[in-house]
Scaffold this active site. Structure first.
Site, PDB file in Angstrom:
ATOM      1  N   HIS A  12       0.792  -1.248   0.000  1.00  0.00           N
ATOM      2  CA  HIS A  12       0.000   0.000   0.000  1.00  0.00           C
ATOM      3  C   HIS A  12       0.823   1.296   0.000  1.00  0.00           C
ATOM      4  CE1 HIS A  12       0.015  -0.211   4.694  1.00  0.00           C
ATOM      5  NE2 HIS A  12       1.073   0.450   4.243  1.00  0.00           N
ATOM      6  N   HIS A  59      -2.358   4.740   9.548  1.00  0.00           N
ATOM      7  CA  HIS A  59      -1.016   5.226   9.874  1.00  0.00           C
ATOM      8  C   HIS A  59      -1.135   6.538  10.648  1.00  0.00           C
ATOM      9  CE1 HIS A  59      -0.495   2.590   6.363  1.00  0.00           C
ATOM     10  NE2 HIS A  59       0.758   2.423   6.718  1.00  0.00           N
ATOM     11  N   HIS A 193       9.739  -4.317   4.351  1.00  0.00           N
ATOM     12  CA  HIS A 193      10.250  -2.952   4.352  1.00  0.00           C
ATOM     13  C   HIS A 193      10.535  -2.483   5.773  1.00  0.00           C
ATOM     14  CE1 HIS A 193       5.855  -2.259   4.683  1.00  0.00           C
ATOM     15  NE2 HIS A 193       5.971  -0.951   4.789  1.00  0.00           N
ATOM     16  N   GLU A 240       3.262  -5.626   8.711  1.00  0.00           N
ATOM     17  CA  GLU A 240       1.972  -5.386   8.031  1.00  0.00           C
ATOM     18  C   GLU A 240       1.441  -6.663   7.375  1.00  0.00           C
ATOM     19  OE1 GLU A 240       2.481  -0.633   6.899  1.00  0.00           O
ATOM     20  OE2 GLU A 240       2.815  -2.099   5.335  1.00  0.00           O
TER      21      GLU A 240
HETATM   22  C1  DHB Z   1       6.282   3.367   2.798  1.00  0.00           C
HETATM   23  C2  DHB Z   1       5.639   2.153   3.001  1.00  0.00           C
HETATM   24  C3  DHB Z   1       4.572   2.045   3.893  1.00  0.00           C
HETATM   25  O1  DHB Z   1       3.936   0.880   4.172  1.00  0.00           O
HETATM   26  C4  DHB Z   1       4.119   3.187   4.550  1.00  0.00           C
HETATM   27  O2  DHB Z   1       3.033   3.053   5.334  1.00  0.00           O
HETATM   28  C5  DHB Z   1       4.774   4.406   4.376  1.00  0.00           C
HETATM   29  C6  DHB Z   1       5.845   4.499   3.491  1.00  0.00           C
HETATM   30  C7  DHB Z   1       7.418   3.480   1.826  1.00  0.00           C
HETATM   31  O3  DHB Z   1       7.826   2.482   1.225  1.00  0.00           O
HETATM   32  O4  DHB Z   1       7.922   4.589   1.639  1.00  0.00           O
HETATM   33 FE    FE Z   2       2.366   1.120   5.718  1.00  0.00          FE
END
Ligand code: DHB
Ligand code: FE
Length: 280
Positions: A12, A59, A193, A240
């Site tokens: 997302h 978020h 991530h 997540e």
């Molecule tokens: C990014 C990924 C996320 O899941 C998020 O909530 C905010 C930023 C990113 O890859 O920059």
């Molecule tokens: Fe996120």
């Protein structure tokens, strides 16, 4: 009767939303990402779901450190698009399905999953980016959306197994709703991530591909991945992925994998997307 016909998972990343809104569909960096959703867009135009139960994480847009529900179901008629600091995304308002949402709340809570009931909640990129990816640019979303927000932002998030079992309770709830509705469940967020600390930028392709492999065939194994393993292997935000297990729990044990896509990177994230269908 209402029935869950299929499940979709997708990452997302907010920058995908920004690229989408800025008309960067064919920009060299973004084209491979958007191309990965062409199959899904064609498929969903044929499927025409009436309702999507969209499992996502907020978020710090609707909630904050003042209040952190573990699982929260949106029962409102409509949900405004959140302002995440640069104005709300220019996407249509999200219309809910209060009757089904309240039915799910009642059924799932009596099934011992204590959802928080939310009647006002702005929805952020966690919910709107998956909608844009799957439906493309729209004047109005072509289905109702029931937001199901999961806390994966503040420790402790729910376990993957708890999420998987919640998916099964969702399935029982939808099966007992007496309107004829084609319902999909989407699990969003992930894949690997990490946005913070010394390991910021971490991507673990091997972990992600193994996760994708097991979605259809071995979700029980995925449901046993511990928080520590998520953080170690997929980075702090890789947690997540527990939301994907709610989608998986809501489907049949044996499912057909219709589509899979994996791309690194989009912003700081590995993008994963899978479509699973219950056998008719
Ligand atoms: C990014 C990924 C996320 O899941 C998020 O909530 C905010 C930023 C990113 O890859 O920059
Ligand atoms: Fe996120």
């Amino acid at each position: 009767m209402a029935r869950i016909t299929a499940g979709v998972t997708t990452s997302h990343v907010p920058a995908i939303g920004a690229a989408f809104d800025a008309g960067k569909r064919n920009d060299p960096y973004w084209k491979p990402v958007f191309d990965g959703y062409e199959f899904g867009k064609r498929w969903i135009a044929e499927q025409k779901p009436d309702v999507v139960i969209l499992v996502y994480n907020d978020h710090a847009s609707a909630f904050s450190l003042e209040m952190i529900p573990t699982f929260a179901i949106g029962c409102a008629e409509e949900f405004a698009i959140a302002d995440e600091g640069w104005g709300p995304r220019p996407v249509p308002k999200v219309y809910g399905h209060p009757e089904l949402a309240w039915h799910i709340a009642q059924a799932v809570i009596q099934d011992e999953f204590d959802l928080t009931i939310v009647n006002k909640m702005d929805v952020d990129h966690g919910l709107t980016v998956p909608l844009s990816l799957m439906f493309g640019p729209r004047e109005a979303w072509p289905c109702r959306v029931i937001p199901l927000a999961v806390n994966v932002v503040v420790y402790p998030p729910p376990s993957g197994h708890r999420c998987y079992m919640l998916g099964k309770a969702l399935r029982r709830a939808v099966d007992s709703f007496d309107q004829d509705l084609n319902v999909q469940v989407w699990g969003t967020g992930g894949m690997s991530h990490q946005l913070q600390g010394p390991r910021a930028g971490l991507i673990n392709k091997e972990f992600d591909l193994a996760f994708l492999d097991r979605m259809a065939r071995d979700p029980e194994a995925l449901a046993r991945i511990s928080h520590l393993e998520y953080v170690r292997e997929s980075g702090s935000e890789g947690i997540e992925l527990v939301m994907w297990l709610i989608m998986r729990g809501a489907l049949d044990e044996a499912v057909e994998e219709l589509h899979r896509f994996y791309h690194v990177p989009a912003s700081n994230t590995a993008v994963g997307h899978i479509i699973l269908q219950n056998k008719p």
